[in-house]
Motif scaffolding. Structure first.
Motif, PDB file in Angstrom:
ATOM      1  N   TYR A 106      -8.048   0.322  -3.926  1.00 27.14           N
ATOM      2  CA  TYR A 106      -7.757   0.739  -2.571  1.00 27.14           C
ATOM      3  C   TYR A 106      -7.303   0.018  -1.534  1.00 27.14           C
ATOM      4  CZ  TYR A 106      -7.673   5.384  -5.057  1.00 27.14           C
ATOM      5  OH  TYR A 106      -7.509   6.319  -5.714  1.00 27.14           O
ATOM      6  N   VAL A 159       3.469   4.462  -4.456  1.00 29.36           N
ATOM      7  CA  VAL A 159       2.145   4.829  -3.421  1.00 29.36           C
ATOM      8  C   VAL A 159       2.377   4.184  -1.989  1.00 29.36           C
ATOM      9  CG1 VAL A 159      -0.334   4.614  -2.979  1.00 29.36           C
ATOM     10  CG2 VAL A 159       0.796   4.940  -5.422  1.00 29.36           C
ATOM     11  N   GLY A 178      -9.720   2.579  -7.410  1.00 28.96           N
ATOM     12  CA  GLY A 178      -8.264   2.205  -7.078  1.00 28.96           C
ATOM     13  C   GLY A 178      -7.622   2.842  -8.284  1.00 28.96           C
ATOM     14  N   LEU A 179      -6.285   2.483  -8.505  1.00 32.44           N
ATOM     15  CA  LEU A 179      -5.368   2.890  -9.512  1.00 32.44           C
ATOM     16  C   LEU A 179      -5.019   1.818 -10.632  1.00 32.44           C
ATOM     17  CD1 LEU A 179      -2.516   4.776  -7.474  1.00 32.44           C
ATOM     18  CD2 LEU A 179      -4.851   5.648  -8.074  1.00 32.44           C
ATOM     19  N   VAL A 237      -5.595   9.960  -4.727  1.00 37.32           N
ATOM     20  CA  VAL A 237      -5.687   8.786  -3.538  1.00 37.32           C
ATOM     21  C   VAL A 237      -6.456   9.185  -2.290  1.00 37.32           C
ATOM     22  CG1 VAL A 237      -4.384   7.310  -1.971  1.00 37.32           C
ATOM     23  CG2 VAL A 237      -3.465   7.568  -4.364  1.00 37.32           C
ATOM     24  N   TRP A 281      -7.957   7.509   3.922  1.00 41.36           N
ATOM     25  CA  TRP A 281      -8.507   6.885   3.135  1.00 41.36           C
ATOM     26  C   TRP A 281      -8.269   5.272   3.453  1.00 41.36           C
ATOM     27  CZ3 TRP A 281      -5.170   3.754   0.260  1.00 41.36           C
ATOM     28  CH2 TRP A 281      -3.705   3.848   0.256  1.00 41.36           C
TER      29      TRP A 281
END
Length: 545
Positions: free
Chosen positions: A35, A71, A20-21, A221, A11
């Motif tokens: 990301y 992460v 993304g998050l 992810v 990734w």
């Protein structure tokens, strides 16, 4: 279809600026990390770890909440050629002394080359690390300060994850998960659930637990879809905020233990859900502990009028030694309950509770049921669950002994769990060591707890222990902040199912039941304390009065 067989760091080469998050903040909003931004943070962390002397294959302990820093710490360790290991931060334990014992054991077991933590955990970890002769922990922001990222990640280490068992049967054990096992488990989950970048997910699960880490965060992810991340505290304070997220963000996948569903049922009323819709949800993965069919029915009754399909409730089974996922019900199929065959020895003593099916094995995995002698049993017969195939752990780190009976060998993973198969689907009953033979049949502690919950004793406020104490078959009920009516309920249930066994009650303050970092009762530890007299002042006969 999902994206199987995806490399753990692929990734980074395809990092999106659009997906993304999203992390819940204190203003009832969300902080977005693309990301692309996370990828740069990962490579910066990898560079910082290498500069700090972390070598290939060495362990990086991560004592962090769910965050961009976690992460970056996890994938940054991999990108540096090191092995990440997630350890629960102090917030996961109610008592400071219990946390210190737990964290000291884990750090002593892994002997990490670096300990990366949150600012809020730093002082506590400094003392624990110093006592264990481990280098001083470093806060994440301090670790990466003034560091330029690596241009490319290094090859991942052979052991891509060192994760700990829950410790419900004693101290947690370190399990070595290879890069291949982790990759194939994530790929298998993706195929099972149909994960794809356009299907958003949400979670409040702690990332130090395998369900929150492998089952959610790494899956999200590596696949590259949007993930909406809440803290466990956020969920406990306001389960409605979590439900609003599911509705407003059109979430497709989420996950939680049975406790989470039960907690929502206690805290949320139908009127609170007006204007919300859960018709986008396709998979609410339910695992980590025994699933109560009553809770599934009540949860669907609550959310069903607002669009939740019954088939979106997806029971599953897994373990740390299997990386995570072993079996799972396909989304949309609809959960069922079952009972073992009549006349199959100890199989029939399930304390009158139906057992929820946890689906069929994921691709590349085989589940068999064996007797005490290791003989394979036919459908409908209760025995020990044995798992073989891909994504089984490489082995344990350090002491391989365990009171749980779980073991890794040539035949695969002997889980120490009791269950039976029916038409290829696995039905999980409970831990083999957490039972008592009554009139030739086994009664399981988890079955009795389920009956207590169904009679109104809340989860996390009671634990049932079964065993032989002073040569006498015994059933012990541990209450946390007991209410008078609970004693009567417990006496009725245990006296019905345990025959002439001695029945005892141990009453501790609310929050006083020893639990794992994921909230499971540490039955063996509590049982040993009862037998050694630690709870003598709080122990009395269990009566109906």
């Amino acid at each position: 279809m999902g994206i199987p067989d995806r490399g753990l760091l692929d990734w980074l080469d395809e990092a999106s600026t659009e997906r993304g998050l999203y992390y819940a903040n204190h203003d009832d909003g969300w902080d977005f990390w693309s990301y692309r931004d996370l990828g740069r943070l990962v490579l910066t962390t990898a560079a910082a770890l290498r500069a700090g002397g972390v070598g290939r294959g060495e362990v990086v302990a991560l004592v962090q909440r769910s965050s961009p820093g976690f992460v970056a710490g996890f994938f940054g360790a991999l990108a540096a050629g090191a092995t990440p290991c997630a350890i629960a931060p102090p917030f996961a334990y109610q008592r400071a002394d219990e946390y210190e014992v737990h964290a000291a054991h884990l750090l002593r077991t892994v002997r990490p080359a670096a300990v990366v933590c949150d600012d809020e955990s730093l002082e506590r970890l400094r003392k624990i690390a110093a006592d264990q002769g481990i280098d001083e922990p470093v806060a994440f922001d301090q670790l990466i300060a003034d560091t330029e990222p690596l241009e490319r990640p290094l090859p991942p280490p052979e052991t891509a994850l060192l994760q700990f068992t829950s410790g419900s049967s004693g101290f947690s054990r370190g399990v070595r998960i290879s890069a291949e096992a982790l990759r194939t488990n994530i790929g298998g989950m993706g195929t099972w659930l149909g994960c794809a970048p356009h299907r958003p997910a949400a979670s409040w699960l702690p990332v130090h637990h395998d369900m929150g880490l492998v089952g959610f965060l790494l899956n999200v992810v590596v696949t590259g879809f949007d993930g909406w991340m809440l803290q466990p505290d956020d969920f406990i304070r306001s389960p409605l905020r979590y439900l609003r997220c599911l509705s407003e963000r059109r979430i497709v996948m989420t996950a939680m233990p049975n406790f989470g569903l039960s907690y929502i049922l206690r805290r949320v009323r139908p009127a609170d859900l007006e204007g919300l819709s859960f018709d986008a949800l396709q998979a609410v993965i339910i695992g980590a502990e025994r699933v109560d069919p009553r809770v599934l029915r009540d949860f669907h009754a609550l959310l069903g009028p607002y669009g939740l399909d019954r088939g979106a409730l997806v029971p599953a089974y897994g373990s740390a030694e299997a990386t995570l996922a072993v079996t799972g019900l396909p989304p949309g199929e609809g959960w069922t309950t079952g009972q073992p065959d009549e006349g199959s020895g100890d199989a029939t003593s399930l304390a009158g509770t139906a057992v929820v099916g946890c689906g069929r094995p994921l691709p590349g995995r085989t589940v068999t049921i064996v007797s005490e002698d290791g003989v394979r049993l036919p459908d409908g017969r209760v025995g020990e669950i044995v798992v073989s195939g891909v994504s089984i752990a490489s082995g344990y780190l350090g002491d391989t002994g365990s009171a749980s009976g779980t073991s890794l060998g040539e035949e695969g993973l002997r889980t120490g769990d009791a269950g039976f198969l029916r038409d290829g689907q696995l039905f999980v009953i409970g831990r083999l060591g957490d039972g008592l033979k009554v009139s030739g049949k086994m009664v399981f502690a988890e079955s009795l707890e389920t009956l207590l919950h169904q009679r109104g004793v809340p989860e996390r406020r009671v634990a049932v222990l079964l065993g032989v104490r002073d040569a006498t078959p015994s059933g012990v009920v541990v209450f946390a902040g007991v209410r008078p009516e609970w004693r009567r309920i417990a006496h009725e249930v245990l006296s019905e199912w345990l025959g002439d066994a001695e029945l005892l009650s141990v009453e501790v303050p609310q929050g006083g039941i020893a639990v794992t970092s994921s909230g499971k009762p540490r039955r063996r530890v509590i049982w040993q304390a009862v037998c050694s007299g630690t709870y003598a002042a709080a122990t009395q006969p269990l009566t109906a009065d």
